[in-house]
Enzyme design. Structure first.
Site, PDB file in Angstrom:
ATOM      1  N   ARG A 391       0.857  -1.184   0.000  1.00  0.00           N
ATOM      2  CA  ARG A 391       0.000   0.000   0.000  1.00  0.00           C
ATOM      3  C   ARG A 391       0.893   1.234   0.000  1.00  0.00           C
ATOM      4  O   ARG A 391       1.904   1.278   0.710  1.00  0.00           O
ATOM      5  CB  ARG A 391      -0.911   0.038   1.235  1.00  0.00           C
ATOM      6  CG  ARG A 391      -2.105  -0.907   1.176  1.00  0.00           C
ATOM      7  CD  ARG A 391      -3.111  -0.531   0.082  1.00  0.00           C
ATOM      8  NE  ARG A 391      -4.251  -1.442   0.027  1.00  0.00           N
ATOM      9  CZ  ARG A 391      -4.329  -2.526  -0.747  1.00  0.00           C
ATOM     10  NH1 ARG A 391      -3.322  -2.844  -1.557  1.00  0.00           N
ATOM     11  NH2 ARG A 391      -5.416  -3.268  -0.741  1.00  0.00           N
ATOM     12  N   ASP A 415       4.451  -0.455  -6.920  1.00  0.00           N
ATOM     13  CA  ASP A 415       3.171  -0.808  -7.567  1.00  0.00           C
ATOM     14  C   ASP A 415       2.044   0.002  -6.943  1.00  0.00           C
ATOM     15  O   ASP A 415       0.908  -0.061  -7.406  1.00  0.00           O
ATOM     16  CB  ASP A 415       2.904  -2.307  -7.378  1.00  0.00           C
ATOM     17  CG  ASP A 415       1.693  -2.765  -8.173  1.00  0.00           C
ATOM     18  OD1 ASP A 415       1.615  -2.427  -9.375  1.00  0.00           O
ATOM     19  OD2 ASP A 415       0.804  -3.435  -7.601  1.00  0.00           O
ATOM     20  N   GLU A 420      -2.410   7.415  -5.053  1.00  0.00           N
ATOM     21  CA  GLU A 420      -2.675   6.752  -6.334  1.00  0.00           C
ATOM     22  C   GLU A 420      -4.123   6.866  -6.792  1.00  0.00           C
ATOM     23  O   GLU A 420      -4.409   6.792  -7.989  1.00  0.00           O
ATOM     24  CB  GLU A 420      -2.290   5.271  -6.254  1.00  0.00           C
ATOM     25  CG  GLU A 420      -3.203   4.446  -5.337  1.00  0.00           C
ATOM     26  CD  GLU A 420      -2.794   2.987  -5.272  1.00  0.00           C
ATOM     27  OE1 GLU A 420      -1.593   2.713  -5.118  1.00  0.00           O
ATOM     28  OE2 GLU A 420      -3.693   2.118  -5.378  1.00  0.00           O
ATOM     29  N   HIS A 452      -0.696  -0.324  -9.663  1.00  0.00           N
ATOM     30  CA  HIS A 452      -1.398  -1.269  -8.785  1.00  0.00           C
ATOM     31  C   HIS A 452      -1.867  -2.504  -9.583  1.00  0.00           C
ATOM     32  O   HIS A 452      -3.054  -2.838  -9.579  1.00  0.00           O
ATOM     33  CB  HIS A 452      -2.579  -0.590  -8.092  1.00  0.00           C
ATOM     34  CG  HIS A 452      -2.909  -1.217  -6.768  1.00  0.00           C
ATOM     35  ND1 HIS A 452      -3.144  -0.490  -5.629  1.00  0.00           N
ATOM     36  CD2 HIS A 452      -3.031  -2.523  -6.398  1.00  0.00           C
ATOM     37  CE1 HIS A 452      -3.399  -1.310  -4.632  1.00  0.00           C
ATOM     38  NE2 HIS A 452      -3.339  -2.553  -5.079  1.00  0.00           N
TER      39      HIS A 452
HETATM   40  P1  NAI Z   1      -1.403 -11.054   5.437  1.00  0.00           P
HETATM   41  O1  NAI Z   1      -2.389 -10.534   6.407  1.00  0.00           O
HETATM   42  O2  NAI Z   1      -1.404 -12.501   5.097  1.00  0.00           O
HETATM   43  O3  NAI Z   1       0.077 -10.693   5.948  1.00  0.00           O
HETATM   44  C1  NAI Z   1       0.416  -9.462   6.494  1.00  0.00           C
HETATM   45  C2  NAI Z   1       1.578  -9.698   7.464  1.00  0.00           C
HETATM   46  O4  NAI Z   1       1.978  -8.417   7.965  1.00  0.00           O
HETATM   47  C3  NAI Z   1       1.189 -10.544   8.678  1.00  0.00           C
HETATM   48  O5  NAI Z   1       2.111 -11.612   8.844  1.00  0.00           O
HETATM   49  C4  NAI Z   1       1.248  -9.573   9.837  1.00  0.00           C
HETATM   50  O6  NAI Z   1       1.676 -10.182  11.052  1.00  0.00           O
HETATM   51  C5  NAI Z   1       2.256  -8.563   9.348  1.00  0.00           C
HETATM   52  N1  NAI Z   1       2.127  -7.277  10.002  1.00  0.00           N
HETATM   53  C6  NAI Z   1       0.996  -6.575  10.241  1.00  0.00           C
HETATM   54  N2  NAI Z   1       1.286  -5.416  10.858  1.00  0.00           N
HETATM   55  C7  NAI Z   1       2.633  -5.384  11.007  1.00  0.00           C
HETATM   56  C8  NAI Z   1       3.542  -4.449  11.582  1.00  0.00           C
HETATM   57  N3  NAI Z   1       3.091  -3.314  12.131  1.00  0.00           N
HETATM   58  N4  NAI Z   1       4.851  -4.732  11.545  1.00  0.00           N
HETATM   59  C9  NAI Z   1       5.294  -5.906  11.013  1.00  0.00           C
HETATM   60  N5  NAI Z   1       4.496  -6.831  10.465  1.00  0.00           N
HETATM   61  C10 NAI Z   1       3.176  -6.574  10.457  1.00  0.00           C
HETATM   62  O7  NAI Z   1      -1.574 -10.152   4.154  1.00  0.00           O
HETATM   63  P2  NAI Z   1      -1.116 -10.496   2.654  1.00  0.00           P
HETATM   64  O8  NAI Z   1      -2.184 -11.261   1.966  1.00  0.00           O
HETATM   65  O9  NAI Z   1       0.254 -11.042   2.670  1.00  0.00           O
HETATM   66  O10 NAI Z   1      -1.145  -9.031   2.006  1.00  0.00           O
HETATM   67  C11 NAI Z   1      -0.286  -8.010   2.468  1.00  0.00           C
HETATM   68  C12 NAI Z   1      -0.730  -6.698   1.852  1.00  0.00           C
HETATM   69  O11 NAI Z   1      -0.484  -6.713   0.457  1.00  0.00           O
HETATM   70  C13 NAI Z   1      -2.235  -6.432   1.930  1.00  0.00           C
HETATM   71  O12 NAI Z   1      -2.611  -5.898   3.174  1.00  0.00           O
HETATM   72  C14 NAI Z   1      -2.455  -5.451   0.818  1.00  0.00           C
HETATM   73  O13 NAI Z   1      -2.307  -4.151   1.331  1.00  0.00           O
HETATM   74  C15 NAI Z   1      -1.315  -5.743  -0.155  1.00  0.00           C
HETATM   75  N6  NAI Z   1      -1.801  -6.258  -1.444  1.00  0.00           N
HETATM   76  C16 NAI Z   1      -1.429  -5.611  -2.594  1.00  0.00           C
HETATM   77  C17 NAI Z   1      -1.880  -6.046  -3.823  1.00  0.00           C
HETATM   78  C18 NAI Z   1      -1.500  -5.381  -5.104  1.00  0.00           C
HETATM   79  O14 NAI Z   1      -2.122  -5.652  -6.152  1.00  0.00           O
HETATM   80  N7  NAI Z   1      -0.484  -4.530  -5.131  1.00  0.00           N
HETATM   81  C19 NAI Z   1      -2.805  -7.196  -3.908  1.00  0.00           C
HETATM   82  C20 NAI Z   1      -3.067  -7.845  -2.649  1.00  0.00           C
HETATM   83  C21 NAI Z   1      -2.591  -7.373  -1.464  1.00  0.00           C
END
Ligand code: NAI
Length: 491
Positions: A391, A415, A420, A452
């Site tokens: 993000r 990305d 954005e 994105h």
């Molecule tokens: P997820 O929930 O499986 O993993 C997120 C990880 O971040 C978790 O292991 C969590 O413990 C960790 N985390 C949360 N807050 C934290 C902090 N303050 N410090 C350190 N670690 C922390 O999420 P996933 O599926 O891996 O997605 C991650 C992000 O990717 C999404 O939230 C979304 O914003 C982004 N995304 C981007 C896309 C794109 O097209 N560019 C598409 C899909 C997701």
């Protein structure tokens, strides 16, 4: 429990009513409790009460003889008024109303209500308030009927409005539609201004750059929208507190293809390192020289992975395959990867200091806003590569630009970008980019910005469409709030 007068004063519909006037109604209001599932009144009943919902959610159902069953009309939330029409024109109830959760109501006898309102005393403002509320209700009911006829009842399909829809969205949503839904696709983003397009749709589908802040949610609620199915994983664009207060359900697609996003982050790393974007242009220009295209071997490099959830973990596996040493930082280390050879968890500062490449895979939350700021950049190695596919708000863009200018940051693959939503997914090739920060970013040859698109694979689109439609089916089958499998957690 609130006393009746305080409650009446807090009703949005009665905001301009006078206190003296409300004081006359208050002593006649009776407080009533209904347990979840309990009948408040049945369609056809002569029920002589006007109700104000103090807390909880009721639902209105109407018998459809063709279908031989009750059709869900709408939820009735706290602070709404039930039975205003019958108060002025006593007649059997036009719908059944049930307590959907435990409910507290205030009730006043229709006749008493009429006598006070139309009797002695200065009630003109109060009368106007009730009339205004009544008029809004009539309009909403007309729209509900219009929405019900062609879709929910006649064709047995559920109407759903899909916002910020592009050709690839509509194609996949239609292909994956088993016939349950009547999708209406809108190109436009969902904002407070465009929310009225959702009139007649109990559910809307939103995306990453839709504005689901307070204004939009209130506007959606006002036109009868009850559910928002996000067709993305992140939900930082939704004011969850307001959604909860309004009793709206919010779902997301928790995982559709973590591989798609992780692979895109690797594509950015590879392209930036070997300067493929420059090489491609050069060769097309007939320039076959190699000066300025020197990269490094990924094999043996230390790569920092910030966030080892679904996507971060995929990235770790790919990076291990390249022979990298992977440094991970996460508030909750992952048991599956923490013991893998070549993978180490460390604190954030160690990751910043030791990584040649840093890639972000954490969600945007109050804790992660500007995780990468000037202070964090200062702690990085000179010439570090920074990748952000999560993000935009994770990176303070002005600090990134300073880092690029001072060469502290050797290259950046983005990305996502903080601001954005004004540009991404749209064609600005014939227009001017007014955002000077974005425009400055685009001038760097060592910065690669994609719009994105990390999610954009065939597999991910299919999974998104299926998961979103599963959530919508659950909603139309009566599940609400946290009962929905992919509900976004409310705090
Ligand atoms: P997820 O929930 O499986 O993993 C997120 C990880 O971040 C978790 O292991 C969590 O413990 C960790 N985390 C949360 N807050 C934290 C902090 N303050 N410090 C350190 N670690 C922390 O999420 P996933 O599926 O891996 O997605 C991650 C992000 O990717 C999404 O939230 C979304 O914003 C982004 N995304 C981007 C896309 C794109 O097209 N560019 C598409 C899909 C997701």
């Amino acid at each position: 429990m609130t006393d009746a007068l305080t409650f009446l004063q807090s009703l949005p519909a009665l905001q301009s009513a006078r206190l003296e006037s409300l004081s006359q109604f208050a002593p006649h209001l009776q407080q009533r409790m209904f347990r979840q599932g309990e009948l408040i009144f049945k369609e056809g009943d002569t029920d002589p009460w006007l109700y104000f919902v103090e807390a909880g959610v009721c639902e209105a159902l109407k018998r459809n003889e063709q279908m031989g069953q009750d059709v869900w009309l709408r939820d009735i939330q706290a602070f709404e008024i039930i039975g205003l029409t019958s108060a002025f024109r006593p007649k059997p109830r036009s719908a059944t109303v049930l307590a959907k959760t435990d409910v507290q109501l205030f009730a006043i006898d229709h006749e008493l209500f009429r006598n006070i309102l139309l009797g002695e005393g200065s009630h003109s403002e109060t009368l106007r308030c009730f009339f205004d509320h009544f008029a809004k209700n009539v309009r909403r009911k007309n729209k509900q009927v219009a929405a019900l006829k062609p879709s929910k009842v006649s064709r047995g399909k559920y109407p759903v409005a899909v916002f910020d829809s592009k050709s690839y969205t509509a194609e996949t949503f239609c292909r994956e539609n088993s016939g349950a839904f009547d999708f209406q696709f809108f190109d436009t983003r969902l904002t407070a201004e465009t929310a009225s397009l959702a009139e007649g749709f109990p559910a809307v589908v939103g995306f990453v750059n839709d504005d689901l802040g307070k204004g939009t949610l209130q506007a959606l609620h006002a036109v009868g929208v009850e559910a928002i199915a996000l067709r993305c994983a992140g939900f930082n664009n939704v004011d969850l507190k307001v959604a909860q207060e309004l009793g709206m359900s919010v779902t997301r697609v928790p995982a559709y293809s973590p591989h798609a996003v992780a692979e895109h982050s690797l594509a950015l790393m590879m392209a930036l390192n070997r300067k493929t974007h420059k090489a491609y242009q050069r060769v097309r220009d007939g320039n076959f020289r190699l000066e300025g295209l020197v990269g490094f071997d990924f094999h043996g490099q230390t790569v920092g992975v910030v966030g080892t959830g679904k996507i971060g973990k995929c990235a770790v596996h790919i990076l291990r395959g390249l022979g990298c040493r992977v440094l991970c930082y996460d508030v909750t280390p992952d048991a599956e990867i923490q013991n893998l050879p070549g993978v180490e968890y460390c604190d954030f500062d160690t990751l910043l200091a030791q990584s040649r490449v840093i890639s972000l895979y954490v969600p945007l939350t109050p804790d992660t806003v500007h995780l990468i700021d000037a202070e964090a950049i200062e702690k990085m190695q000179d010439g570090v590569m920074l990748i952000n596919t999560s993000r935009g708000g994770l990176v303070e863009t002005k600090a990134l630009i300073d880092g690029l200018k001072s060469k502290k940051i050797g290259s950046a693959g983005l990305d996502v970008y903080e601001e954005e939503s004004a540009y991404f997914f749209e064609d600005f090739s014939e227009k001017t980019i007014d955002d000077d920060v974005l425009a400055r970013l685009l001038t760097f040859h060592n910065v690669m910005v994609t719009s994105h698109q990390a999610f954009l694979t065939e597999e991910a689109l299919v999974n998104i469409a299926r998961s979103t439609q599963d959530s919508l089916k659950e909603f139309f089958n009566g599940k609400r709030g946290q009962e929905l499998t992919n509900a976004v957690p409310f705090g």
